[in-house]
Design a protein around this motif. Structure first.
Motif, mmCIF file in Angstrom:
data_model
loop_
_atom_site.group_PDB
_atom_site.id
_atom_site.type_symbol
_atom_site.label_atom_id
_atom_site.label_comp_id
_atom_site.label_asym_id
_atom_site.label_seq_id
_atom_site.Cartn_x
_atom_site.Cartn_y
_atom_site.Cartn_z
ATOM 1 N N MET A 44 0.841 -1.416 0.096
ATOM 2 C CA MET A 44 -0.141 -0.013 -0.119
ATOM 3 C C MET A 44 0.983 1.151 0.057
ATOM 4 S SD MET A 44 -2.855 -1.620 -0.110
ATOM 5 C CE MET A 44 -3.804 -0.202 0.075
ATOM 6 N N ASP A 45 0.431 2.408 -0.575
ATOM 7 C CA ASP A 45 1.145 3.638 -0.873
ATOM 8 C C ASP A 45 0.315 4.793 -0.287
ATOM 9 O OD1 ASP A 45 3.310 5.141 -1.481
ATOM 10 O OD2 ASP A 45 2.415 5.317 -3.706
ATOM 11 N N TYR A 46 1.083 5.728 0.281
ATOM 12 C CA TYR A 46 0.398 6.934 0.899
ATOM 13 C C TYR A 46 0.321 7.798 -0.427
ATOM 14 C CZ TYR A 46 -0.562 5.094 5.432
ATOM 15 O OH TYR A 46 -0.971 4.608 6.549
ATOM 16 N N TRP A 103 -2.738 11.393 1.419
ATOM 17 C CA TRP A 103 -3.377 11.109 2.836
ATOM 18 C C TRP A 103 -4.571 11.925 3.247
ATOM 19 C CZ3 TRP A 103 -1.319 8.836 6.877
ATOM 20 C CH2 TRP A 103 -1.544 9.422 8.159
ATOM 21 N N VAL A 144 -5.157 5.328 1.799
ATOM 22 C CA VAL A 144 -4.213 4.511 1.168
ATOM 23 C C VAL A 144 -4.394 3.838 -0.219
ATOM 24 C CG1 VAL A 144 -3.088 3.934 3.237
ATOM 25 C CG2 VAL A 144 -4.880 2.928 2.519
ATOM 26 N N ARG A 156 0.257 0.322 -4.110
ATOM 27 C CA ARG A 156 1.193 0.888 -4.879
ATOM 28 C C ARG A 156 1.247 0.504 -6.440
ATOM 29 N NH1 ARG A 156 4.960 -2.791 -6.793
ATOM 30 N NH2 ARG A 156 5.191 -4.752 -5.533
ATOM 31 N N SER A 160 4.919 2.276 5.301
ATOM 32 C CA SER A 160 4.246 1.181 4.459
ATOM 33 C C SER A 160 5.181 -0.081 4.429
ATOM 34 C CB SER A 160 3.742 1.599 3.398
ATOM 35 O OG SER A 160 2.806 0.406 2.703
ATOM 36 N N ARG A 218 -4.956 -4.756 3.243
ATOM 37 C CA ARG A 218 -4.577 -3.573 4.483
ATOM 38 C C ARG A 218 -5.437 -4.268 5.540
ATOM 39 N NH1 ARG A 218 -3.354 -0.064 7.659
ATOM 40 N NH2 ARG A 218 -3.659 2.107 7.380
ATOM 41 N N THR A 270 -7.812 3.144 -4.277
ATOM 42 C CA THR A 270 -7.490 3.896 -3.344
ATOM 43 C C THR A 270 -8.643 3.560 -2.198
ATOM 44 O OG1 THR A 270 -6.542 5.637 -4.412
ATOM 45 C CG2 THR A 270 -7.304 6.256 -2.239
#
Length: 484
Positions: free
Chosen positions: A39-41, A44, A47, A50, A336, A384, A471
């Motif tokens: 997972m990638d932020y 914000w 999440v 990626r 992450s 997640r 997302t």
């Protein structure tokens, strides 16, 4: 028997570890209350899955690890993407989209590059070499040391860790990368001892951009070069508590912060005070590090998509090359964990005028990262998992009715959601949806089979899938309160 039924719901404005209100009974700190993979932020506090990665060339340079990767720009606008693999040095050919061998017969092992006055310089197991175009290489003159690490700083070339002199920092004459023997005058060449009796060796050189400071690492310490020339150069320690385990394990950001992996964790040094240890939120993953292969840790940095990330690839379990990547987001102070990629070392490269986070692997390939939805031809598998949410009075059961994560769907893939009412790590029946057939925002719920026991004093939720990207924007949990 249920004595009473009172329906209610819990709203989670983001898919983090708990609700935003610190007084709420379900509140749990974001960095400790959840687990995630790939997972990638990017926006914000939501999440996202990626992005993927792709091989720069479909043909390996050789069946060996990539032990050097450097993108250099020469005057006139020409560039050279250089890669060391096995016993040869390669240069990327933009016309054929392949790496061409430009130097052979080298000794296997990591190399380090620097640039001085439009000349690329390579240090490593062999005598230092130079090139003005990345194709033709010759010996660097002036009797330089055969050292592992090099860097340009203050109009000189510095080198560290020569055989037999592993704690000596060498420097060339002022404004001359090919004079290492002149011993008189303010512009003379020379050397600086760095705690030569502490039983450890030099592990790398870095310059803090903006600060104009040179850092030298040792196995358990970090040093700062002070002075303006041979008469007053000294190496003063920043800390003797921890040091970078290797050159590849440290990275300097454009903002002038130095991040490095030491034997006991990951540190950040901002140019003053003592380095700060920061890996605690991902301590569980760090603790799986294969400690016999500290030297394989690789650090990288990228601002891809306007989001700053500092990355540490580590070998875990019995792995001898990195198989997990710890990703830190300085802007939000969160982490992450990524998997499915195996960076042996990182670099920033430019292809077609675009900067990419890149890495070399242990099989002779160079990869461009953070693009597409697959790693090569493999879907990015992501998950997640929330922390455990308590539900108040343990004398009263709460029945889960529906778990509804909210997705922003951006491409094809699948997503599933499941729940765990025992907080045992064993999840119940999952609900799966094909993201390609859904509207841009999908509400997905966990089903409950007829007769299934959904009573809970606590619960947690796991959302997972393949491909994407998607997302996760939030979550609603619908429950009813009852008693037995």
């Amino acid at each position: 028997m249920v004595a009473a039924q009172n329906a209610y719901s819990l709203e989670f404005p983001h898919f983090g570890g708990g609700v935003d209100e610190s007084t709420a009974i379900t509140h749990l700190p974001l960095h400790t209350a959840s687990a995630m993979s790939n997972m990638d932020y990017t926006e914000w506090p939501a999440v996202s899955v990626r992005a993927g990665s792709a091989k720069l060339s479909t043909t390996a340079m050789s069946a060996n690890p990539v032990t050097g990767l450097f993108d250099v720009g020469f005057s006139g606008g020409t560039r050279a993407l250089l890669a060391k693999c096995g016993t040869a040095l390669y240069k990327w050919n933009t016309g054929t989209s392949a790496f061409d061998s430009v130097a052979t017969g080298l000794t296997a092992g990591n190399v380090r590059f620097c640039v001085y006055k439009d000349t690329a310089i390579m240090f490593g197991p062999d005598a230092p070499k130079k090139s003005t175009d990345g194709t033709t290489w010759s010996a660097l003159g002036g009797s330089p040391p055969t050292a592992k690490y090099c860097i340009t700083h203050a109009d000189r070339v510095f080198a560290l860790n020569a055989s037999g002199y592993e704690s000596i920092l060498y420097f060339s004459a002022l404004e001359d990368a090919e004079d290492w023997t002149t011993t008189t005058g303010a512009g003379a060449a020379g050397s600086i001892p760095i705690d030569t009796n502490d039983g450890t060796v030099g592990t790398g050189l870095w310059e803090l951009r903006g600060w104009g400071r040179l850092l030298a690492g040792k196995e358990r310490a970090l040093y700062l070069l002070r002075g303006t020339g041979p008469s007053d150069f000294t190496a003063d320690y920043v800390t003797r508590r921890a040091g970078p385990v290797s050159q590849e394990a440290g990275v300097v950001t454009p903002g002038g912060e130095f991040y490095f992996a030491a034997r006991d964790g990951i540190y950040r040094y901002s140019g003053y005070g003592a380095p700060e240890q920061i890996q605690q939120p991902v301590q569980a993953t760090w603790d799986t590090l294969n400690k016999s292969y500290y030297s394989r840790i690789a650090a990288g940095h990228t601002n891809s998509g306007g989001v700053e990330r500092v990355l540490f690839a580590i070998p875990t379990g019995s792995a001898t090359v990195p198989d997990k990547v710890l990703v830190y987001y300085p802007r939000w102070n969160v982490w992450s964990v990524w998997s499915g990629i195996a960076p042996y070392l990182f670099a920033t490269i430019q292809v077609g005028g675009v900067d990419y986070l890149a890495w070399g692997d242990d099989a002779g390939f160079v990869w461009k990262g953070l693009q597409g939805t697959q790693d090569g031809a493999t879907d990015v598998a992501w998950s997640r998992e929330t922390g455990v949410f308590p539900l108040g009075d343990r004398n009263v059961y709460h029945y889960l009715e529906r778990v509804t994560p909210v997705f922003k769907v951006e491409s094809a893939g699948t997503a599933s959601v499941a729940y765990d009412t025992a907080a045992s790590g064993s999840y119940g029946t999952a609900s799966t949806v094909d993201l390609a057939t859904e509207a841009p925002t999908k509400h997905l719920w966990a089903p409950f089979a007829s007769g299934e026991d959904t009573r809970a004093h606590q619960f947690r939720v796991k959302v997972y899938g393949t491909a994407g990207p998607a997302t996760l924007r939030g979550m609603t949990v619908q429950l009813r309160k009852g008693g037995v």
